[in-house]
Design a protein around this motif. Sequence first.
Motif, PDB file in Angstrom:
ATOM      1  N   ASP A   9       0.901  -0.972  -0.038  1.00 53.70           N
ATOM      2  CA  ASP A   9       0.093  -0.050  -0.164  1.00 53.70           C
ATOM      3  C   ASP A   9       1.026   1.311   0.035  1.00 53.70           C
ATOM      4  OD1 ASP A   9      -2.304   1.730   0.713  1.00 53.70           O
ATOM      5  OD2 ASP A   9      -1.242   1.750   2.844  1.00 53.70           O
ATOM      6  N   ASP A  11      -0.058   5.202   0.984  1.00 56.35           N
ATOM      7  CA  ASP A  11      -0.482   6.042   2.083  1.00 56.35           C
ATOM      8  C   ASP A  11      -0.379   5.554   3.227  1.00 56.35           C
ATOM      9  OD1 ASP A  11      -0.829   8.356   0.270  1.00 56.35           O
ATOM     10  OD2 ASP A  11      -2.749   7.278  -0.219  1.00 56.35           O
ATOM     11  N   ASP A  12       0.521   5.976   4.123  1.00 57.37           N
ATOM     12  CA  ASP A  12       0.695   5.680   5.578  1.00 57.37           C
ATOM     13  C   ASP A  12       1.060   4.310   5.719  1.00 57.37           C
ATOM     14  OD1 ASP A  12       0.017   8.049   6.588  1.00 57.37           O
ATOM     15  OD2 ASP A  12      -2.059   7.697   6.379  1.00 57.37           O
ATOM     16  N   THR A  13       1.853   3.866   4.550  1.00 54.86           N
ATOM     17  CA  THR A  13       2.534   2.411   4.666  1.00 54.86           C
ATOM     18  C   THR A  13       4.045   2.706   4.153  1.00 54.86           C
ATOM     19  OG1 THR A  13       0.644   1.053   4.099  1.00 54.86           O
ATOM     20  CG2 THR A  13       2.922   0.057   3.619  1.00 54.86           C
ATOM     21  N   ASP A 214      -1.392  -0.430   6.013  1.00 50.65           N
ATOM     22  CA  ASP A 214      -1.809   0.045   7.395  1.00 50.65           C
ATOM     23  C   ASP A 214      -3.260  -0.043   7.645  1.00 50.65           C
ATOM     24  OD1 ASP A 214      -2.350   2.205   5.313  1.00 50.65           O
ATOM     25  OD2 ASP A 214      -2.736   3.344   7.101  1.00 50.65           O
ATOM     26  N   ASP A 219      -6.442  -2.820   2.958  1.00 49.73           N
ATOM     27  CA  ASP A 219      -5.460  -3.872   2.395  1.00 49.73           C
ATOM     28  C   ASP A 219      -5.271  -5.279   3.072  1.00 49.73           C
ATOM     29  OD1 ASP A 219      -4.117  -1.475   1.618  1.00 49.73           O
ATOM     30  OD2 ASP A 219      -3.767  -0.771   3.525  1.00 49.73           O
TER      31      ASP A 219
HETATM   32 MG   LIG Z   1      -2.594   3.217   3.616  1.00 45.87          MG
END
Ligand SMILES: [Mg+2]
Length: 269
Positions: A9, A11-13, A214, A219
């Motif tokens: 993933d 974003d934020d991963t 995340d 995911d």
């Molecule tokens: Mg994400």
Amino acid sequence: MTIKAVCFDLDDTLLWDERSVREAFEATCQYAEQQSGIDAEQLELKVREAARSLYASYETYSFTQNIGINPFEALWAHFTGGEHTAFRTLEKIAPEYRAAAWTNGLFSLGVDDPKLGETCAELFMTERRNRPYVYDETFEVLDRLRERYPLLLLTNGSPSLQQEKLDGVPGIASYFDHIVISGNHDHGKPNRSLFEHALDLLGLKPEETIMVGDKLTTDIIGAIQMGMHNAWINRHEMKPSEDITPEYTITCLLELFDVIETINQQQPV
Ligand SMILES: [Mg+2]
């Protein structure tokens, strides 16, 4: 069965999007505080509230839900890419949405100033674009993995915005053999069709791959439904969900190497 490819993933991963958005809000709200005397933290809460509620009122809401584009992304996104006609509608709505979210947020704190709302909307876009953060370990992990595995990026969102996020971090896109952006397809994660497309591109069976992300509801559940191995990156001590149990939970991407090693050593049942 051993791991033959790693799916990430975005974003934020790999990208620290939450920090980029938080700091863009802080900078913009501090500007508004200087201009109008209202409390910056209160304003952020109110604008987030106003953005969520406005966003849900538009005809494009179900499309953005399906593709996976959140209200705060729409506060700075371009929607020029993507074949779906809904992107053209989003393109039209976006300027009005941004100005209204900020204007309504200010208004709910007693400041009736649409001009300041518009200025804040513009400023937020600039402040967010100035902050393309990645995590400390992102490049080390990608460097080491790329030597051994094909890498696939599986991200929900608007094609223009996701591409812009990638372009903001020079070199990151080149790590991936395949980049799949949900806005170029009919559905976002966790829809099965998007994961099937990813596996087709890799030419691998689900159990030969691992999905790293995340978000449990996109995911991880998506990977579980497909039979892919999966690792949930939980950096902020979030409570595990009662309904979705990841195969592995990690708090830093560097732990992935042990996870992959463990999977590779498992005997077939
Ligand atoms: Mg994400």
